[in-house]
Structures are given as structure tokens and as C-alpha cells.
Design a protein around this motif. Structure first.
Motif, PDB file in Angstrom:
ATOM      1  N   LEU A   1      -5.541  -3.158  -2.112  1.00  0.00           N
ATOM      2  CA  LEU A   1      -5.611  -1.759  -2.061  1.00  0.00           C
ATOM      3  C   LEU A   1      -6.958  -1.107  -1.849  1.00  0.00           C
ATOM      4  O   LEU A   1      -7.220   0.066  -1.295  1.00  0.00           O
ATOM      5  CB  LEU A   1      -5.100  -1.255  -3.495  1.00  0.00           C
TER       6      LEU A   1
ATOM      7  N   LYS B   1       0.823  -1.300   0.151  1.00  0.00           N
ATOM      8  CA  LYS B   1      -0.077   0.151  -0.010  1.00  0.00           C
ATOM      9  C   LYS B   1       0.858   1.428  -0.106  1.00  0.00           C
ATOM     10  O   LYS B   1       0.614   2.454  -0.862  1.00  0.00           O
ATOM     11  CB  LYS B   1      -0.977   0.023   1.207  1.00  0.00           C
TER      12      LYS B   1
ATOM     13  N   PHE C   1      -8.737   3.453  -3.196  1.00  0.00           N
ATOM     14  CA  PHE C   1      -7.230   3.504  -3.076  1.00  0.00           C
ATOM     15  C   PHE C   1      -6.605   4.529  -4.316  1.00  0.00           C
ATOM     16  O   PHE C   1      -6.851   4.198  -5.169  1.00  0.00           O
ATOM     17  CB  PHE C   1      -6.639   2.444  -2.899  1.00  0.00           C
TER      18      PHE C   1
END
Length: 281
Positions: free
Chosen positions: A175, A135, A179
Motif C-alpha cells: 500500500l 490496492k 495510501f
């Protein structure tokens, strides 16, 4: 050479040197006379071609049936090709609902192949990433390999467009739908272009389907949270990124296409796929 110039040069090279599996006919164009002569025509997602080629070769050896593989495109191209009778078989790299399989078609699963995180060989000292680190890279919060135990150089992030199946799998696993990806990411439309970019770009990272061709590239496949990518770990639920590969076929296929579908579904066909080690890294 700057990254932007490198990527631009790479894309020019790729577009000039691209080859097709069997025919130069566009995957969304009507069949040429050569393609029409093929007993079973196949198009759609390129990720599905590896298992389909193994199955087609074995079926051809048994029956003499000829196969025509159109230039690979995407899942949507495979489904649309079956719908408008351009293809007998459409390769798909999504589940039946996500692929948009209509009531006039049948979906048949082939295998689930891992989506893997790869880095260029120049990235030393990094063999595993956590979910949070993935991430951080994709958000732009982590920008230097040193923060991950690697060399003190900037991370070069390569990404796929949002309509690609691989990107959707990455979002689902790590994600999330909302995101935000770093503005520094270089986005590609095709995973083969992405693989070539990682292979020639120092300190780069990307997510790609696990294929035999990756073994010949100067890249390393990373584990995630200590778990290596494999079909077994996907089935066990410990490796989260799996790309489902299958086919779409008309509910009223030709006799040759139906025979091939029957072969895929047979014990022999399933054994071929199991023994092919298509997910072996």
C-alpha cells in the motif's frame, strides 16, 4: 442485521468472552503476588506467544522452570514491560529498530510468520489476488467481488489500526505509507477481533498473521500474484508480507530468564521452532 450492528454485537461478545493465557493481571500493571512467584514472566505481542509457548513447554519439561504468560498486548507493551521489570521476556512482532529496543535490552529473533489475506467462505471463485487488486480493494476502487471473479455482492473490508504491526507490514509490501484507505473499511484494534469478524461476516476480507487457529474458522487463505504464503517463499523474496517475531530481554536478566534465552538460542530450541510448522497453512 446491518454490518455496523453485526460488528458492534461481535465486539461486545468478544469483550465479554475474552480469556487470558495464564493470568488475569493486566499486561501493563505491576506484578501480582501470583505473577511474582513465576520464575519467568512473559508479556507483549500476542503474535509471539505461539512460538514462545512451544519453547516454554519444552524448557519447563527439561528444567522445571515455571512460566507466566500475561494477557497479550502489543510490541510496545512487551518492550515497556521489560524496561520496567514487569516482564522477564517481552514478545515483539517487529524488528529491533521498529520495536524500539533500548540500549539496556537485547533482541532475539524467533521466526518470521506470513501475513495472509483471508476471505470468508462465502467468497467463492476467488483464490488469488494481484498486488493491484489488493490496492483496489483497500482504496475502495474495487467494491464488488464480481470484479474479481467472485459473486455479485459488495466487498466487506475489515482492517487493523495503523499502530498494529500487521498494518505496517501490509503498507510496506503493497500500500505504501501515504495510501488512503477506503472510508468503508471497518477498523479493529486487535487481530483476534478481526479474525472473529471475518469468520462471522459473509463476503468479508482481511489481512491476518498465519496461525493454527485460522484452520478452524470458515475462511480461505488467498495467494498473492500466484504465490502462496510460507516461510520459504518469504525467505526466497517471492512472498512479500512477513511478520518478524522475536523477544526483548533485559541485559541483566534473572538466572531463569537467561537460561530460557540460552535454550531459545540453542540448536534444540531452533529445531523446535523449525519443526513446529507455525507457518504451515
Amino acid at each position: 442485521m446491518t454490518l455496523s450492528l453485526l460488528v458492534s454485537s461481535l465486539l461486545v461478545s468478544i469483550s465479554g468472552c475474552a480469556t487470558t493465557t495464564a493470568s488475569t493481571v493486566s499486561s501493563t500493571s505491576p506484578r501480582s503476588s501470583e505473577a511474582a512467584a513465576a520464575e519467568v514472566s512473559i508479556g507483549g505481542s500476542g503474535e509471539a506467544y505461539a512460538p514462545l509457548e512451544i519453547l516454554a513447554e519444552a524448557h519447563q519439561a527439561k528444567t522445571g522452570t515455571k512460566f507466566e504468560f500475561f494477557p497479550p498486548s502489543q510490541t510496545s507493551g512487551g518492550v515497556e514491560g521489560v524496561k520496567n521489570s514487569t516482564f522477564d521476556i517481552g514478545g515483539v512482532s517487529k524488528g529491533p529498530t521498529e520495536a524500539g529496543i533500548s540500549d539496556s535490552m537485547t533482541y532475539l529473533p524467533l521466526i518470521v510468520t506470513p501475513l495472509v489475506v483471508v476471505v470468508h467462505d462465502s467468497v467463492t471463485g476467488v483464490t488469488d489476488l494481484s498486488a493491484d487488486q489488493i490496492k483496489g480493494i483497500y482504496s475502495g476502487e474495487i467494491t464488488n467481488w464480481k470484479a474479481l471473479g467472485g459473486p455479485d455482492v459488495d466487498i466487506v473490508l475489515f482492517d487493523l489500526s495503523e499502530d498494529e504491526s500487521e498494518k505496517q507490514v501490509l503498507r510496506q509490501a503493497y500500500l505504501g505509507d501515504d495510501f488512503a484507505i477506503s472510508d468503508a473499511a471497518v477498523v479493529f484494534e486487535e487481530d483476534d477481533e478481526l479474525a472473529e469478524a471475518v469468520a462471522v461476516t459473509d463476503f468479508s476480507i482481511a489481512a491476518l498473521p498465519l496461525e493454527d487457529e485460522l484452520e478452524d474458522l470458515p475462511i480461505n487463505i488467498l495467494s498473492i500474484d500466484g504465490v502462496a504464503p510460507s516461510a520459504e517463499n518469504i525467505e526466497a523474496g517471492t512472498y512479500l508480507m512477513g511478520l518478524p517475531l522475536g523477544i526483548a530481554v533485559s541485559d541483566t536478566p534473572s538466572a531463569e530468564a537467561q537460561a530460557f534465552v540460552d535454550f531459545i538460542s540453542s540448536d534444540e530450541g531452533r529445531t523446535l521452532l523449525a519443526d513446529a510448522d507455525l507457518d504451515d497453512d
